[in-house]
Design a protein around this motif. Structure first.
Motif, PDB file in Angstrom:
ATOM      1  N   PHE A  14       0.861  -1.169   0.000  1.00 47.63           N
ATOM      2  CA  PHE A  14       0.000   0.000   0.000  1.00 47.63           C
ATOM      3  C   PHE A  14       0.899   1.221   0.000  1.00 47.63           C
ATOM      4  O   PHE A  14       2.108   1.120   0.164  1.00 47.63           O
ATOM      5  N   ASN A  15       0.327   2.382  -0.171  1.00 48.93           N
ATOM      6  CA  ASN A  15       1.099   3.611  -0.240  1.00 48.93           C
ATOM      7  C   ASN A  15       0.363   4.721   0.502  1.00 48.93           C
ATOM      8  O   ASN A  15      -0.798   4.567   0.872  1.00 48.93           O
ATOM      9  N   SER A  16       1.049   5.826   0.672  1.00 54.00           N
ATOM     10  CA  SER A  16       0.378   6.991   1.243  1.00 54.00           C
ATOM     11  C   SER A  16      -0.596   7.531   0.201  1.00 54.00           C
ATOM     12  O   SER A  16      -0.479   7.253  -0.987  1.00 54.00           O
ATOM     13  N   ILE A  17      -1.569   8.280   0.672  1.00 56.13           N
ATOM     14  CA  ILE A  17      -2.533   8.908  -0.225  1.00 56.13           C
ATOM     15  C   ILE A  17      -2.608  10.385   0.105  1.00 56.13           C
ATOM     16  O   ILE A  17      -2.265  10.796   1.212  1.00 56.13           O
ATOM     17  N   ALA A  18      -3.049  11.178  -0.849  1.00 57.02           N
ATOM     18  CA  ALA A  18      -3.098  12.623  -0.646  1.00 57.02           C
ATOM     19  C   ALA A  18      -4.403  13.199  -1.162  1.00 57.02           C
ATOM     20  O   ALA A  18      -4.992  12.679  -2.112  1.00 57.02           O
TER      21      ALA A  18
ATOM     22  N   ASP B  14      -5.052  20.311  -8.671  1.00 49.41           N
ATOM     23  CA  ASP B  14      -4.231  19.114  -8.450  1.00 49.41           C
ATOM     24  C   ASP B  14      -3.008  19.371  -7.577  1.00 49.41           C
ATOM     25  O   ASP B  14      -2.020  18.650  -7.649  1.00 49.41           O
ATOM     26  N   LYS B  15      -3.067  20.369  -6.748  1.00 48.91           N
ATOM     27  CA  LYS B  15      -1.989  20.635  -5.781  1.00 48.91           C
ATOM     28  C   LYS B  15      -2.293  19.837  -4.515  1.00 48.91           C
ATOM     29  O   LYS B  15      -3.429  19.844  -4.013  1.00 48.91           O
ATOM     30  N   ILE B  16      -1.289  19.152  -3.985  1.00 45.02           N
ATOM     31  CA  ILE B  16      -1.472  18.342  -2.785  1.00 45.02           C
ATOM     32  C   ILE B  16      -1.765  19.245  -1.590  1.00 45.02           C
ATOM     33  O   ILE B  16      -1.035  20.197  -1.328  1.00 45.02           O
ATOM     34  N   THR B  17      -2.851  18.939  -0.892  1.00 44.67           N
ATOM     35  CA  THR B  17      -3.243  19.731   0.276  1.00 44.67           C
ATOM     36  C   THR B  17      -3.044  18.975   1.582  1.00 44.67           C
ATOM     37  O   THR B  17      -2.889  19.588   2.631  1.00 44.67           O
ATOM     38  N   ARG B  18      -3.050  17.643   1.521  1.00 44.33           N
ATOM     39  CA  ARG B  18      -2.907  16.841   2.731  1.00 44.33           C
ATOM     40  C   ARG B  18      -2.457  15.436   2.346  1.00 44.33           C
ATOM     41  O   ARG B  18      -2.917  14.890   1.346  1.00 44.33           O
ATOM     42  N   VAL B  19      -1.542  14.837   3.125  1.00 41.07           N
ATOM     43  CA  VAL B  19      -1.050  13.483   2.866  1.00 41.07           C
ATOM     44  C   VAL B  19      -1.404  12.601   4.061  1.00 41.07           C
ATOM     45  O   VAL B  19      -1.239  13.001   5.206  1.00 41.07           O
ATOM     46  N   PHE B  20      -1.885  11.405   3.750  1.00 43.10           N
ATOM     47  CA  PHE B  20      -2.224  10.425   4.783  1.00 43.10           C
ATOM     48  C   PHE B  20      -1.288   9.224   4.645  1.00 43.10           C
ATOM     49  O   PHE B  20      -1.194   8.632   3.580  1.00 43.10           O
ATOM     50  N   CYS B  21      -0.610   8.879   5.717  1.00 44.83           N
ATOM     51  CA  CYS B  21       0.240   7.686   5.756  1.00 44.83           C
ATOM     52  C   CYS B  21      -0.297   6.802   6.872  1.00 44.83           C
ATOM     53  O   CYS B  21       0.037   7.004   8.039  1.00 44.83           O
ATOM     54  N   GLU B  22      -1.125   5.836   6.498  1.00 45.13           N
ATOM     55  CA  GLU B  22      -1.776   5.009   7.503  1.00 45.13           C
ATOM     56  C   GLU B  22      -0.878   3.919   8.055  1.00 45.13           C
ATOM     57  O   GLU B  22      -1.149   3.373   9.113  1.00 45.13           O
ATOM     58  N   PHE B  23       0.178   3.571   7.327  1.00 52.35           N
ATOM     59  CA  PHE B  23       1.059   2.503   7.753  1.00 52.35           C
ATOM     60  C   PHE B  23       2.486   3.032   7.820  1.00 52.35           C
ATOM     61  O   PHE B  23       2.870   3.879   7.023  1.00 52.35           O
ATOM     62  N   PRO B  24       3.298   2.508   8.742  1.00 52.96           N
ATOM     63  CA  PRO B  24       4.706   2.914   8.754  1.00 52.96           C
ATOM     64  C   PRO B  24       5.406   2.376   7.511  1.00 52.96           C
ATOM     65  O   PRO B  24       4.993   1.359   6.949  1.00 52.96           O
ATOM     66  N   GLU B  25       6.443   3.083   7.082  1.00 51.49           N
ATOM     67  CA  GLU B  25       7.189   2.638   5.896  1.00 51.49           C
ATOM     68  C   GLU B  25       7.950   1.379   6.242  1.00 51.49           C
ATOM     69  O   GLU B  25       8.462   1.212   7.338  1.00 51.49           O
ATOM     70  N   GLY B  26       8.051   0.480   5.281  1.00 50.15           N
ATOM     71  CA  GLY B  26       8.768  -0.764   5.477  1.00 50.15           C
ATOM     72  C   GLY B  26       7.795  -1.922   5.606  1.00 50.15           C
ATOM     73  O   GLY B  26       6.603  -1.786   5.400  1.00 50.15           O
TER      74      GLY B  26
END
Length: 144
Positions: A115-119, A125-137
């Motif tokens: 999975f990946n982060s979502i924005a 189409d300018k990113i306003t907010r990023v969601f990272c639900e899982f830690p990287e790795g």
């Protein structure tokens, strides 16, 4: 090789951008399966035009609405490859998304899902907010 399932329903305004992002991926060895859940707009026209220009694209339009899980499951059933990426209409995709997913799956034999982060983006189409639900790795799971 990867099968990309793109599920769509009535989002023709942004669907073209989603398809263009997929076709611009750095990872080129894929098929794109577009599953149209009986959209009442001109989704079919857009998808057919793309399919006529790129032999990696297969377009399916359902005669009746299967709703998202049924539409997605249909797309998975059409996949020719073991690795399946599920993407959604209207979303935008970084050019190396599929390459990153492919690397994660093929370089780590214990990985069964990526999975990946979502924005969120604004009208430009300018990113306003990023969601990272899982830690990287690699996130350890529970083994039964």
């Amino acid at each position: 090789m990867v099968s990309i399932v793109l599920v769509t329903y009535n989002r023709v305004a942004r669907l073209k951008l989603s398809i263009e992002d997929i076709l611009k991926q750095t990872f080129k060895d894929f098929e794109l399966i577009i599953c149209d859940d009986c959209s009442p707009d001109n989704t079919e026209e857009i998808c057919t035009a793309f399919a006529n220009q790129d032999s990696r694209i297969r377009y399916f339009r359902h005669a009746t609405n299967k709703e998202m899980p049924g539409n997605c499951n249909f797309g998975i059933s059409q996949a020719k490859h073991d690795l399946v990426a599920i993407l959604h209409d209207g979303d935008r995709f970084h050019e190396d998304l599929i390459q990153q997913w492919y690397n994660a799956m093929t370089r780590n034999e214990s990985v069964g899902f990526v999975f990946n982060s979502i924005a969120d983006v604004d009208a430009d189409d300018k990113i306003t907010r990023v969601f990272c639900e899982f830690p990287e790795g690699v996130v350890p799971g529970i083994h039964y």
